[in-house]
Design an enzyme around this catalytic site. Structure first.
Site, PDB file in Angstrom:
ATOM      1  N   GLU A  94      -4.592  63.192   0.981  1.00 11.70           N
ATOM      2  CA  GLU A  94      -4.856  64.017   2.170  1.00 11.70           C
ATOM      3  C   GLU A  94      -4.433  65.380   2.484  1.00 11.70           C
ATOM      4  OE1 GLU A  94      -4.733  65.056   6.589  1.00 11.70           O
ATOM      5  OE2 GLU A  94      -3.122  64.687   5.351  1.00 11.70           O
ATOM      6  N   ASP A 101       0.268  60.038   0.988  1.00 14.70           N
ATOM      7  CA  ASP A 101       0.952  61.076   0.546  1.00 14.70           C
ATOM      8  C   ASP A 101       1.800  62.140   1.353  1.00 14.70           C
ATOM      9  OD1 ASP A 101      -1.515  61.880   1.646  1.00 14.70           O
ATOM     10  OD2 ASP A 101      -1.757  63.892   0.363  1.00 14.70           O
TER      11      ASP A 101
END
Length: 362
Positions: A120, A70
């Site tokens: 994350e 991400d």
């Protein structure tokens, strides 16, 4: 499986062309699972959306390569300028992820479990926590984060986010009573003052310093809200901090998570192997500590050898100029390939037997 010299750069560019802001990583996870399968790995996407690829003999200790797929929001046009490849996530952390996939496909004799984790960049580290609940602890972990091709990251500060909300009766601007937005600003000041008071250094970039950053302040005379992200050192007392900021707050206070700091010793098996691999590939290893937080803070609970490594300049994280040097990407693949062999050899000596990869559930 062998791949062409151009493959690492091709893979990273393809990853950069697939937007994957936190919460919308599905397309990239599916693409990476396809690529890892094409490289000969046993690949799948789990229930949380993490992409997995497993390679190597089943009777040796498992080394997990854990990166995240991400990114923060923001568009950086994907383009190649000389040796530099631009794009959102080039450094944080699609470059390290691409390097790990390439190295895992080349590693000989090592059992490697590659994971591209989701979530994350936002509080909660959803992907990493799903791993903690569904995968047996590996024998060692290598976190994919930018350290520079010749750097090794030993640790990350911890994190806690603190929010504040208050409301007051409407007042005239001539009133001496603090307005709601003034109360929120004062709350932010008190939080920062406390963090400075409990730090062992006045240097804001020191690993032993606790810092607070005001990331949101909205409001007016009668209603206001503030939110701070706090980076904290090893040993930070979260309970004392929460008691202090809640006391006499004059409004509602909430906390989003408690993530302790992590710091690995220079003698760690993974650290030592990475340092040796950097030297054998012509570099002089630099040891680093980061003021940010990563999935390393979460999976530290496994209590296994661990370090963070990956190509890219961390100062470019989240910037509008985010880019990575392709030569550094290629060097990092060589370093990781060498390090995986060293780590696997050391783990086999320590255990005297193998360990199969943990099964992912759901």
């Amino acid at each position: 499986m062998t791949f062409s010299p151009e493959y690492p750069a091709w893979l990273l560019r393809a990853m950069l062309c697939i937007p994957s802001v936190s919460g919308r990583e599905g397309r990239l996870a599916a693409f990476l699972a396809e690529q890892m399968a094409a490289l000969g790995m046993d690949a799948h996407v789990d229930a949380a959306g993490n992409a997995h690829g497993v390679a190597g003999p089943p009777d040796v200790p498992v080394i997990m390569l854990l990166g995240h797929i991400d990114t923060v929001p923001g568009r950086v046009p994907v383009c190649h300028v000389g040796d530099l490849l631009y794009g959102r996530g080039a450094v944080d952390a699609k470059g390290p992820m691409a390097a790990m996939i390439c190295a895992a496909s080349r590693a000989s004799g090592a059992r490697v479990h590659v994971v591209g984790a989701v979530g994350e960049e936002v509080a909660g580290s959803r992907g990493a926590r799903h791993l903690m609940a569904t995968v047996a602890p590996p024998a060692a972990v290598l976190i994919g984060e930018p350290s520079g091709w010749d750097g090794v990251c030993l640790g990350y500060k911890g994190r806690v986010g603190v929010g504040y909300e208050t409301s007051t009766p409407p007042l005239h601007t001539s009133s001496p009573v603090p307005t709601a937005v003034e109360a929120a600003a004062e709350f932010s000041r008190r939080v920062k003052d406390y963090l400075r008071a409990v730090s062992d250094s006045a240097d804001p970039v020191s690993f032993g310093t606790a810092t607070g950053t005001l990331v949101r302040l909205t409001g007016d005379l009668s209603r206001a809200e503030a939110f701070l992200t706090c980076r904290v050192p090893p040993g930070f007392d979260f309970e004392a901090f929460e008691r202090h900021v809640t006391r006499s707050a004059g409004g509602r206070v909430w906390f989003d998570e408690r993530v302790p700091a992590v710091r690995r010793p220079r003698s760690d098996v993974v650290v030592s192997a990475l340092r040796a691999a950097i030297r054998s590939n012509g570099g002089q290893p630099a040891l680093r500590l980061k003021s940010g937080t990563s999935d390393m803070n979460v999976v530290e609970e496994w209590g296994v050898p661990m370090a963070a490594y990956g190509p890219g300049d961390a100062h470019l994280d989240h910037t509008s100029d985010e880019h990575i040097a392709i030569t550094d990407l290629v060097r990092s693949v060589d370093v990781l390939t060498t390090a995986l062999g060293r780590i696997s050899g050391q783990l086999r000596k320590r255990t005297g037997c193998g360990a199969a990869v943990g099964a992912t559930v759901g």
